[in-house]
Design a protein around this motif. Structure first.
Motif, PDB file in Angstrom:
ATOM      1  N   LEU A   1       0.834  -1.205   0.000  1.00  0.00           N
ATOM      2  CA  LEU A   1       0.000   0.000   0.000  1.00  0.00           C
ATOM      3  C   LEU A   1       0.867   1.254   0.000  1.00  0.00           C
ATOM      4  N   SER A   2       1.931   1.243   0.783  1.00  0.00           N
ATOM      5  CA  SER A   2       2.850   2.385   0.809  1.00  0.00           C
ATOM      6  C   SER A   2       3.486   2.602  -0.560  1.00  0.00           C
ATOM      7  N   ALA A   3       3.884   1.518  -1.202  1.00  0.00           N
ATOM      8  CA  ALA A   3       4.478   1.610  -2.535  1.00  0.00           C
ATOM      9  C   ALA A   3       3.474   2.187  -3.524  1.00  0.00           C
ATOM     10  N   PHE A   4       2.240   1.718  -3.458  1.00  0.00           N
ATOM     11  CA  PHE A   4       1.179   2.184  -4.349  1.00  0.00           C
ATOM     12  C   PHE A   4       0.940   3.683  -4.164  1.00  0.00           C
ATOM     13  N   ILE A   5       0.798   4.121  -2.927  1.00  0.00           N
ATOM     14  CA  ILE A   5       0.513   5.534  -2.641  1.00  0.00           C
ATOM     15  C   ILE A   5       1.674   6.427  -3.080  1.00  0.00           C
ATOM     16  N   LEU A   6       2.890   6.036  -2.727  1.00  0.00           N
ATOM     17  CA  LEU A   6       4.051   6.855  -3.113  1.00  0.00           C
ATOM     18  C   LEU A   6       4.200   6.947  -4.629  1.00  0.00           C
ATOM     19  N   PHE A   7       4.023   5.825  -5.309  1.00  0.00           N
ATOM     20  CA  PHE A   7       4.139   5.861  -6.760  1.00  0.00           C
ATOM     21  C   PHE A   7       3.080   6.769  -7.361  1.00  0.00           C
ATOM     22  N   ARG A   8       1.831   6.642  -6.935  1.00  0.00           N
ATOM     23  CA  ARG A   8       0.772   7.485  -7.489  1.00  0.00           C
ATOM     24  C   ARG A   8       1.061   8.958  -7.198  1.00  0.00           C
ATOM     25  N   LEU A   9       1.558   9.273  -5.997  1.00  0.00           N
ATOM     26  CA  LEU A   9       1.890  10.668  -5.668  1.00  0.00           C
ATOM     27  C   LEU A   9       2.968  11.211  -6.606  1.00  0.00           C
ATOM     28  N   PHE A  10       4.053  10.461  -6.782  1.00  0.00           N
ATOM     29  CA  PHE A  10       5.135  10.925  -7.659  1.00  0.00           C
ATOM     30  C   PHE A  10       4.684  10.979  -9.117  1.00  0.00           C
ATOM     31  N   ASP A  11       3.856  10.021  -9.535  1.00  0.00           N
ATOM     32  CA  ASP A  11       3.393   9.996 -10.924  1.00  0.00           C
ATOM     33  C   ASP A  11       2.452  11.164 -11.220  1.00  0.00           C
ATOM     34  N   ILE A  12       1.636  11.529 -10.264  1.00  0.00           N
ATOM     35  CA  ILE A  12       0.695  12.644 -10.457  1.00  0.00           C
ATOM     36  C   ILE A  12       1.395  13.988 -10.250  1.00  0.00           C
ATOM     37  N   TRP A  13       2.164  14.099  -9.190  1.00  0.00           N
ATOM     38  CA  TRP A  13       2.840  15.349  -8.832  1.00  0.00           C
ATOM     39  C   TRP A  13       3.927  15.698  -9.848  1.00  0.00           C
ATOM     40  N   LYS A  14       4.684  14.701 -10.295  1.00  0.00           N
ATOM     41  CA  LYS A  14       5.764  14.856 -11.266  1.00  0.00           C
ATOM     42  C   LYS A  14       6.802  15.920 -10.866  1.00  0.00           C
ATOM     43  N   PRO A  15       7.461  15.720  -9.723  1.00  0.00           N
ATOM     44  CA  PRO A  15       8.527  16.663  -9.366  1.00  0.00           C
ATOM     45  C   PRO A  15       9.691  16.523 -10.349  1.00  0.00           C
ATOM     46  N   PHE A  16      10.574  17.536 -10.376  1.00  0.00           N
ATOM     47  CA  PHE A  16      11.760  17.462 -11.212  1.00  0.00           C
ATOM     48  C   PHE A  16      12.585  16.252 -10.775  1.00  0.00           C
ATOM     49  N   PRO A  17      13.130  15.478 -11.624  1.00  0.00           N
ATOM     50  CA  PRO A  17      13.261  15.582 -13.074  1.00  0.00           C
ATOM     51  C   PRO A  17      12.128  14.892 -13.863  1.00  0.00           C
ATOM     52  N   ILE A  18      11.154  14.335 -13.162  1.00  0.00           N
ATOM     53  CA  ILE A  18      10.049  13.655 -13.855  1.00  0.00           C
ATOM     54  C   ILE A  18       9.319  14.636 -14.771  1.00  0.00           C
ATOM     55  N   SER A  19       9.051  15.835 -14.267  1.00  0.00           N
ATOM     56  CA  SER A  19       8.328  16.833 -15.067  1.00  0.00           C
ATOM     57  C   SER A  19       9.102  17.197 -16.325  1.00  0.00           C
ATOM     58  N   TRP A  20      10.432  17.293 -16.204  1.00  0.00           N
ATOM     59  CA  TRP A  20      11.255  17.602 -17.372  1.00  0.00           C
ATOM     60  C   TRP A  20      11.131  16.501 -18.420  1.00  0.00           C
ATOM     61  N   ALA A  21      11.264  15.253 -17.977  1.00  0.00           N
ATOM     62  CA  ALA A  21      11.165  14.117 -18.905  1.00  0.00           C
ATOM     63  C   ALA A  21       9.783  14.064 -19.544  1.00  0.00           C
ATOM     64  N   ASP A  22       8.751  14.326 -18.755  1.00  0.00           N
ATOM     65  CA  ASP A  22       7.380  14.294 -19.263  1.00  0.00           C
ATOM     66  C   ASP A  22       7.171  15.328 -20.370  1.00  0.00           C
ATOM     67  N   ARG A  23       7.785  16.500 -20.220  1.00  0.00           N
ATOM     68  CA  ARG A  23       7.629  17.567 -21.218  1.00  0.00           C
ATOM     69  C   ARG A  23       8.515  17.388 -22.446  1.00  0.00           C
ATOM     70  N   HIS A  24       9.704  16.801 -22.272  1.00  0.00           N
ATOM     71  CA  HIS A  24      10.698  16.815 -23.348  1.00  0.00           C
ATOM     72  C   HIS A  24      10.911  15.492 -24.076  1.00  0.00           C
ATOM     73  N   ILE A  25      10.561  14.395 -23.471  1.00  0.00           N
ATOM     74  CA  ILE A  25      10.802  13.103 -24.118  1.00  0.00           C
ATOM     75  C   ILE A  25       9.450  12.543 -24.535  1.00  0.00           C
ATOM     76  N   LYS A  26       9.273  12.390 -25.821  1.00  0.00           N
ATOM     77  CA  LYS A  26       7.980  11.978 -26.374  1.00  0.00           C
ATOM     78  C   LYS A  26       8.043  10.551 -26.898  1.00  0.00           C
ATOM     79  N   GLY A  27       6.926  10.090 -27.410  1.00  0.00           N
ATOM     80  CA  GLY A  27       6.842   8.746 -27.974  1.00  0.00           C
ATOM     81  C   GLY A  27       6.795   7.694 -26.888  1.00  0.00           C
TER      82      GLY A  27
END
Length: 168
Positions: free
Chosen positions: A116-142
């Motif tokens: 449950l902890s793994a699930f919650i943390l992953f969903r938080l990071f996937d939705i929140w998208k802190p740097f560098p996730i946000s950078w990758a989301d904006r710049h790496i396509k396909g």
């Protein structure tokens, strides 16, 4: 299949016809969980648990090998479905969440609390998208972009969970 005009690009809204039109779409859409009207990414993430359960009897290195191969397959699979949809990272494509969740579960003890902890943390990071996730989301396509931002969210969740395990 319904379509919307978006400048000169044709965007197809995912539906049951597309889901069952090709095995890669069926997998990209997480066996249909990606078509959930609310929170398809969260619904898809749940499928990471049975994927992990299927892998958990393997030696640790083989679990990581399987997840790595599923990641690479996801790059191809997601790109294929993205092209059919006319959008490289449509919310209905949830293979990335499935593989990322399985990867996280490899790193934690096999209990409901850790899961449950793994699930919650992953969903938080996937939705929140802190740097560098946000950078990758904006710049790496396909297909790589689809898979990479969730892999990065998984790495962040793993780091937090490992720190917590060390602290305990």
């Amino acid at each position: 299949m319904s379509t919307l005009a978006n400048n000169r690009q044709r965007i197809t809204e995912p539906d049951l016809a597309l889901l069952f039109s090709h095995p890669l779409h069926f997998l990209s859409f997480g066996l249909g969980t990606g078509l959930f009207p609310k929170a398809p990414g969260t619904a898809g993430t749940v499928l990471g648990f049975p994927l992990f359960w299927a892998l958990m009897s393997l030696p640790h290195w083989q679990q990581w090998l399987a997840v790595s191969l599923l990641f690479l397959f996801g790059v191809w699979c997601s790109a294929f479905t993205g092209r059919a949809l006319g959008v490289s990272d449509h919310g209905a494509i949830v293979w990335d969440e499935i593989v990322a969740m399985a990867a996280i579960l490899i790193t934690v003890p096999f209990t409901w609390g850790w899961g449950l902890s793994a699930f919650i943390l992953f969903r938080l990071f996937d939705i929140w998208k802190p740097f560098p996730i946000s950078w990758a989301d904006r710049h790496i396509k396909g297909g790589l972009g689809v898979m990479l931002d969730d892999a990065m969210a998984a790495v962040m969740a793993i780091l937090v969970l490992q720190l917590f395990q060390w602290w305990l």
